[in-house]
Design a protein around this motif. Structure first.
Motif, mmCIF file in Angstrom:
data_model
loop_
_atom_site.group_PDB
_atom_site.id
_atom_site.type_symbol
_atom_site.label_atom_id
_atom_site.label_comp_id
_atom_site.label_asym_id
_atom_site.label_seq_id
_atom_site.Cartn_x
_atom_site.Cartn_y
_atom_site.Cartn_z
ATOM 1 N N TYR A 37 16.233 11.585 -38.069
ATOM 2 C CA TYR A 37 16.108 12.828 -38.555
ATOM 3 C C TYR A 37 17.394 13.299 -39.107
ATOM 4 O O TYR A 37 18.626 13.093 -38.393
ATOM 5 C CB TYR A 37 15.675 13.822 -37.580
ATOM 6 N N ASN A 46 10.156 18.272 -32.590
ATOM 7 C CA ASN A 46 10.083 16.799 -32.048
ATOM 8 C C ASN A 46 9.468 16.777 -30.767
ATOM 9 O O ASN A 46 9.439 15.610 -30.221
ATOM 10 C CB ASN A 46 11.250 16.242 -32.299
ATOM 11 N N VAL A 79 2.467 13.468 -34.889
ATOM 12 C CA VAL A 79 3.605 14.305 -35.678
ATOM 13 C C VAL A 79 2.976 14.544 -37.002
ATOM 14 O O VAL A 79 2.248 13.828 -37.676
ATOM 15 C CB VAL A 79 4.672 13.602 -35.846
#
Length: 622
Positions: free
Chosen positions: A351, A366, A461
């Motif tokens: 990220y 996250n 996710v």
């Protein structure tokens, strides 16, 4: 000459003699042609008159009140027309005879001129006759042509021409025949090589049929298409269509047995039949049974089934085909395949810190705690960051995960939620205000809307969102503001300046010391390299821009409209002057280590009514 209008005499043709000279032969030929044309015209006219008389008889029979008058006038008209056609035929024959005589006496060119002159004179004398001929003949001819076209179009049949690999195979009555022929080929096939791809395409077009075209059925079309397949790939074989038609269904095992029969002994030697397992299109291995694999895959899917789930899939395709012949060494157990599907692979997830991010929202998005985020490997410009809560620069790379499952789930859910609608901002330039300054005249208000979206989650996710419905609850209010265009003495930063009430005063840096910290520290220290730009935290008037040798070194103080003052100390140099008006984010100096300082940093204070306020309540880098 007979008075009957249906019969006409004609001038006999001039005999053709080999002994005649060139001119005489031309004359004889012209007279013969003219006589033939005249006879043909007179005959056609007579036949047309006869048919019209028949029509008149029908009129006479059905319309008694007017039949006598119609008969008299119509027959008179027909006789007149017949006479005119007859006279015209005689005149036409005489024309060609006279033309031949003139050629012999005057020569061809002079004879042609005289004939043209005679034609012109005749037309002038008989304009009414010419008009009558045109008036009668043109409508009759037009009606005849129209009838012929309508009859030809109505009687024409059409079919669908089938072309395969550039060759026309035949004509079929409907598109469904092509589909039936393809199914016939599929039913006949007993062996195909999985290593070779056979592609036979058929193009269709509409065409009118004639006597030479034969409409074929699906069986004949299938035979012709098989010839094309055999030409493209000779190793492809087909079974007898008649025998195949007698069998309604063939089991997978029977089809595999037939495939084995189609293989040569050398091709089958040492091979056994098994299920070929393909992962993402690549051959992974073979198994004798698939029940355990199917149970494992379905078990994963069942874990995600609920009323909001639209579909459950995987990021990789897992397929298997029974009609395969493999070597025994390629056969695996189902457990080995399941071990592969359930394995963990090394596939790091990274990220990159974006503008507006901070450690807390990164961790929240996250599903991590801030401590777990700090445990990740974090780098910026090739250097490790030990504590992201102290230094979280834009562009830093965080390795969130070092490994992921080999087979990752893709779960799509239908989700309904309420979210804000951003308001528009309308800016008006104000030449009386400095660049960087702005005033909001009408506050913007976000709107709200209810959304229904299909959200796809990869291993939990969210990776994509497709909004399928939107229902606006409240409309947003547009923000109206004025922005200054008046030039400042120094440039104004275009950066975000942090998320605090005041602009973050340094281009980067990090807090190396807080207010108090056990030594009576009046502000915060922001460590940054020598020469890093320093910006005004808020608009105001410069009340100090010098080195007063009081420990602050090169320093600037600014008085703001809210009653606060900000102090910027230990600068390497100052970019503005006492009394200047500066705007939020305007450059005022550079980081240094003047005065009582042991390293390059900015000492930043916020004062109000003689008190020192903790600057972190006004400025924030993230």
């Amino acid at each position: 000459m007979n008075n009957d209008s249906s019969e006409f005499n004609f001038i006999p043709p001039v005999p053709y003699k080999e002994s005649l000279g060139k001119i005489e032969r031309i004359e004889a030929a012209m007279v013969n042609v003219g006589a033939l044309i005249a006879y043909t015209a007179s005959y056609c006219a007579s036949r047309a008159a006869a048919e019209i008389i028949k029509l008149a008889g029908l009129v006479k029979k059905n319309f008694n009140p007017v039949r006598s008058e119609v008969k008299k006038d119509f027959i008179a008209a027909l006789k007149a027309v017949g006479i005119k056609f007859r006279d015209g035929a005689f005149a036409f024959a005489a024309f060609w005879k006279k033309f031949g005589e003139r050629i012999r006496t005057e020569g061809f060119i002079q004879a042609l001129k005289l004939q043209i002159s005679d034609i012109s004179s005749a037309l002038n004398r008989n304009k009414s006759v010419f008009r009558s001929v045109v008036n009668y003949s043109v409508p009759v001819a037009s009606i005849a042509v129209l009838g012929a076209v309508v009859y030809s179009t109505a009687s024409t049949s059409y079919g669908i021409a089938v072309e395969c690999n550039g060759l026309e195979l035949g004509v079929v009555a409907a598109e469904s025949v092509v589909a039936d022929a393809q199914q016939t080929i599929a039913d006949r096939a007993v062996y195909y090589s999985t290593e070779d791809e056979i592609l036979v395409t058929a193009s269709l077009s509409i065409k009118p049929l004639n006597a030479m075209n034969e409409v074929i059925d699906q069986v004949a079309l299938a035979d012709k298409m098989e010839e094309q397949i055999s030409a493209a790939s000779p190793e492809v074989e087909f079974s007898d269509g008649a025998e195949e038609a007698e069998v309604e269904s063939v089991s997978i095992e029977a089809a595999a047995d037939e495939a084995a029969a189609a293989l040569t002994t050398d091709e089958l030697e040492g091979k056994v039949r098994a299920y070929a397992v393909m992962i993402n299109g690549d051959f992974y291995g073979a198994v004798e049974e698939t029940s355990k694999i199917e149970a494992y895959v379905n078990g994963i899917k069942e874990q995600y089934q609920d009323e909001d789930v639209v579909s459950v899939g995987f990021d990789k395709s897992v397929e298997y085909s029974y009609e395969q012949y493999v070597y025994p060494s390629q056969i695996m157990s189902e457990d080995e395949i399941i071990d592969k599907l359930s394995s963990i692979v090394s596939e790091p997830v990274y990220y990159e810190v974006q503008d507006g991010d901070n450690p807390w929202n990164i961790a929240t998005h996250n599903d991590m705690t801030v401590d777990e985020l700090n445990d990740c490997v974090i780098t910026y410009d090739g250097e490790m960051i030990d504590d992201i809560t102290e230094y979280c620069p834009i562009g830093a790379t965080i390795q969130l995960s070092a490994e992921v499952p080999f087979l990752q789930t893709l779960v799509t859910k239908s989700v309904t939620y309420t979210d804000e609608i951003d308001y528009d901002v309308v800016k008006t330039e104000d030449p009386d205000m400095y660049k960087g300054d702005s005033v909001v005249d009408v506050e913007g208000v976000p709107g709200t809307a209810e959304y229904t979206a299909l959200i796809t989650y990869k291993n939990g996710v969210a990776i994509s969102k497709d909004i399928i419905d939107e229902n606006i609850i409240t409309m947003p209010v547009t923000q109206e503001m004025r922005v200054g265009t008046r030039e400042t003495t120094t440039e104004v930063s275009t950066g975000s300046g942090g998320s605090g009430t005041y602009f973050w005063p340094v281009d980067g840096g990090y807090i190396s010391a807080y207010q108090g910290d056990g030594r009576g520290h009046k502000g915060i220290d922001i460590a940054a390299p020598y020469g890093t730009p320093i910006y005004a935290a808020e608009s105001g008037t410069v009340t100090r821009a010098t080195n007063k040798h009081d420990g602050y070194g090169n320093s600037v103080m600014i008085s703001h409209n809210d009653g606060n003052e900000t102090m910027y100390a230990h600068m390497s140099s100052i970019a503005i002057s006492y009394g200047d008006y500066v705007v939020r984010g305007q450059l005022i100096g550079y980081v240094g280590s003047t005065g009582d300082s042991t390293g390059n940093h900015l000492h930043f204070e916020v004062r109000s009514g003689g008190y020192y306020i903790d600057p972190t309540t006004y400025v924030s880098q993230y």
